[in-house]
Design a protein around this motif. Structure first.
Motif, mmCIF file in Angstrom:
data_model
loop_
_atom_site.group_PDB
_atom_site.id
_atom_site.type_symbol
_atom_site.label_atom_id
_atom_site.label_comp_id
_atom_site.label_asym_id
_atom_site.label_seq_id
_atom_site.Cartn_x
_atom_site.Cartn_y
_atom_site.Cartn_z
ATOM 1 N N LEU A 488 1.306 71.006 14.278
ATOM 2 C CA LEU A 488 2.053 70.941 13.019
ATOM 3 C C LEU A 488 3.438 71.561 13.176
ATOM 4 N N LEU A 489 3.469 72.699 13.862
ATOM 5 C CA LEU A 489 4.757 73.365 14.095
ATOM 6 C C LEU A 489 5.701 72.455 14.868
ATOM 7 N N LEU A 490 5.153 71.797 15.882
ATOM 8 C CA LEU A 490 5.992 70.925 16.710
ATOM 9 C C LEU A 490 6.477 69.713 15.912
ATOM 10 N N ASP A 491 5.602 69.172 15.061
ATOM 11 C CA ASP A 491 6.035 68.076 14.173
ATOM 12 C C ASP A 491 7.218 68.552 13.334
ATOM 13 N N ASP A 492 7.052 69.750 12.801
ATOM 14 C CA ASP A 492 8.011 70.261 11.854
ATOM 15 C C ASP A 492 9.338 70.621 12.518
ATOM 16 N N ILE A 493 9.249 71.205 13.684
ATOM 17 C CA ILE A 493 10.430 71.714 14.356
ATOM 18 C C ILE A 493 11.323 70.565 14.834
ATOM 19 N N SER A 494 10.735 69.399 15.009
ATOM 20 C CA SER A 494 11.545 68.273 15.480
ATOM 21 C C SER A 494 12.553 67.855 14.411
ATOM 22 N N LYS A 495 12.279 68.241 13.160
ATOM 23 C CA LYS A 495 13.217 67.880 12.088
ATOM 24 C C LYS A 495 14.364 68.873 12.004
ATOM 25 N N ASP A 496 14.019 70.159 12.005
ATOM 26 C CA ASP A 496 15.045 71.167 11.771
ATOM 27 C C ASP A 496 14.603 72.503 12.364
ATOM 28 N N VAL A 497 15.089 72.775 13.553
ATOM 29 C CA VAL A 497 14.651 73.972 14.271
ATOM 30 C C VAL A 497 15.011 75.237 13.495
#
Ligand code: ADP
Ligand code: MG
Length: 562
Positions: A488-497
């Motif tokens: 989930l973190l990796l999904d999320d971080i791809s949008k806005d680190v």
């Protein structure tokens, strides 16, 4: 008045091709999609794709399909040249992926192309074709595209980093492989094999190649049909969920489609078992008579129009509903709290109407007291559970209705926040490391993302060419399922680190261990209520939805006209 000179001219073929190229071949992944779709239409059973520098330097696609003869190899690069339709009626039942006859002329108008098919070869340089020459080759077609957009600098500017383009390329191939498990695909990027499928017509195998064993082992297959539609595919059990809808793959007659109504139907079913801001992982194939589909709606053919849409939606809803119910039942605790089910019907209007809360909504019904900012002093006793989703409780003055999910989210959210502040950097070594398969391939901002995660004590390292590995976990992650949470973190971080901070981490983490539609014992329910009132902010879940409402005895009297 002076007579005006006429200004309208017919654009020449080269210019028209360049304009069309803007729609069809915006970037390397678009070119790969068109070339591979041609290979699929040529009934290939094996398609090998190679790229250099994200496709900016070279794209090559080789197939073992039926190929082209000498005349067709030349004709294929002319505008509006296609072997797939030849009369207007053909548009009503398109069985091939291509039919517009635009891809090859468009691609060759903005790059250098070399094509070999069935012992013949042709070269094109920005639209200028060579003679077709004899050469030695296998059955099938190979096309190489290089120096993309080198004469169209305006387009070149729109291309992103090779990493970014590489991620898009991979995603296109993965989707084409999911849609065609009977075809063996391989994708080589800068001489590294980054994707491969066996072509053994095994959807689970393709899914495994993309998402790895951990997810593939949690998949459920489904299939069903109605008069006009056949659907089949697989989904990952809903205790695994993702942060965006990229893992929802929809195919209609082997064509990747976007279809918001289908996605909504799927989400409605899955969100009975997962948080409302999460997305399932699913591959849904739809097969139907080509006559019921209009694919001629959009140049990239992603959008389609369907006759008998309602029939299809119903079929999907029923199939997924039944399958999920079956799967989730076996895991349910069947302990019942009451001998007789207790039904409390207080009002004509339901208390909660919205499926998806955007912001907290004050409830302004006369007979309901909106919880105010005063925590109850007296002890609240649980009396029961409603539909596995609501907790009913009382104290001397009020009847309380708790949203079980929202309450558990709030409790978990605050727990994670406290832990994050306390032991952010203490690590616990893992006996067996976690491997996040293919996640490295899917990232276009690797260094920035990994650095950011490190600042929260999460040390993910690149592993092989494709994966990320986690050898220890920070203590604050102790109660979380690392596979689900880190994905989930990796999904999320791809949008806005940059937006990843303590609060965000805790919001992502708080869904963990929230149970959906599950019967709990009275003791467990009481524990939830007690913990909620130990929270700093018990009134809303971290997303802003209310955690409970209460009704006073006085108002109940009024309602029943006593
Ligand atoms: P379309 O696919 O819409 O017909 P294209 O420009 O993509 O248009 O391709 C033009 C024609 O070239 C196709 O109709 C097909 O006959 C031929 N062609 C292209 N690629 C291949 C291939 N890999 N194998 C066999 N024929 C091909
Ligand atoms: Mg085509």
């Amino acid at each position: 008045m002076e007579k005006m000179m006429s200004k309208i001219i017919q654009l020449d073929e080269h210019l028209t091709n360049m304009i069309a190229a803007g729609e069809v071949v915006e970037r390397p992944s678009g070119i790969i999609k068109e070339l591979v779709e041609n290979s699929i239409d040529a009934q290939s059973t094996r398609i090998d794709i190679e790229t250099l520098n994200g496709g900016l330097d070279l794209i090559g696609v080789s197939d073992n399909g039926f190929g082209m003869d000498e005349i067709d190899l030349h004709q294929a690069f002319m505008r509006h040249s296609t072997s797939k339709i030849n009369k207007a009626q053909d548009l009503n039942h398109i069985r091939t992926l291509g039919f517009r006859g635009e891809a090859l002329p468009s691609i060759s108008s903005v790059s250098k192309v070399k094509a070999i098919s069935n012992q013949h070869e042709i070269h094109l340089d920005n639209g200028v074709a060579s003679e077709v020459r004899a050469t030695s080759s296998n059955q099938g077609t190979s096309i190489w595209v290089s120096e993309l957009f080198y004469k169209v600098p305006a387009r070149l500017k729109h291309l992103r980093s090779p990493q970014y383009e590489g991620v898009r390329n991979l995603s296109v191939i993965q989707n084409l492989a999911l849609a065609n498990p009977h075809i063996a695909f391989s994708l080589t990027s800068d001489n590294n094999l980054v994707f491969q499928s066996s072509g053994k017509n095994d959807l689970r195998e393709v899914f495994y190649q993309i998402y790895g064993a951990q997810y593939a082992n949690q998949t459920v297959l489904f299939d069903h049909k109605s008069n006009d539609f056949k659907i089949f595919g697989l989904y990952v059990l809903p205790h695994y969920h993702r942060a965006n809808r990229n893992q929802i793959h929809l195919f209609l007659n082997h064509r990747l489609i976007r279809y918001p109504l289908i996605t909504q139907t799927l989400l409605r079913e899955f969100r009975r078992y997962m948080p409302i801001d999460r997305y399932p992982m699913i591959v849904l194939n739809i097969e139907t008579d080509a006559q019921l589909v209009d694919v001629n709606v959009h140049p990239s053919k992603l959008e389609v129009r369907l006759s008998k849409e309602a029939e299809l939606l119903m079929l999907i809803e029923k199939t997924i509903h039944e399958s999920l119910k079956q799967q989730m039942k076996s895991k349910e605790i069947t302990h019942s709290v009451f001998e007789k089910p207790m039904t409390v019907s207080l009002f004509d209007e339901p208390l909660f109407i919205e499926e998806e809360f955007k912001s907290p909504r004050p409830l302004e019904t006369e007979s309901i007291d909106v919880v105010n900012e005063v925590k109850p002093s007296s002890w609240i006793n649980v009396i029961g559970q409603h539909h596995g989703s609501y907790i009913l409780a009382q104290d001397e003055e009020f009847l309380y209705i708790f949203d079980q999910h929202a309450s558990m989210e709030r409790i978990n959210f605050e727990k994670v926040l406290v832990k994050l502040d306390k032991d952010q950097h203490d690590q616990q070594q893992l006996l067996a490391p976690y491997v996040f398969e293919n996640r490295l391939l899917m990232m276009d901002n690797i260094d920035e993302s990994l650095n950011r995660l490190e600042s929260f004590g999460l040390f993910l390292e690149p592993f092989s060419q494709k994966d990320l590995i986690l050898r220890s976990i920070p203590l604050w992650m102790n109660d979380l399922d690392p596979l689900n949470f880190v994905n989930l973190l990796l999904d999320d971080i791809s949008k806005d680190v940059a937006s990843l901070n303590h609060k965000k981490l805790a919001t992502i983490a708080c869904h963990q261990s929230v149970r959906f539609n599950e019967s709990l014992s009275q003791l467990q329910l009481q524990h939830i209520v007690d913990q909620l009132f130990h929270c700093e902010q018990p009134y809303h879940c971290p997303h802003g939805r209310p955690t409970f409402v209460k009704v006073s005895a006085k108002n109940l009297l009024k309602v029943f006209s006593r």
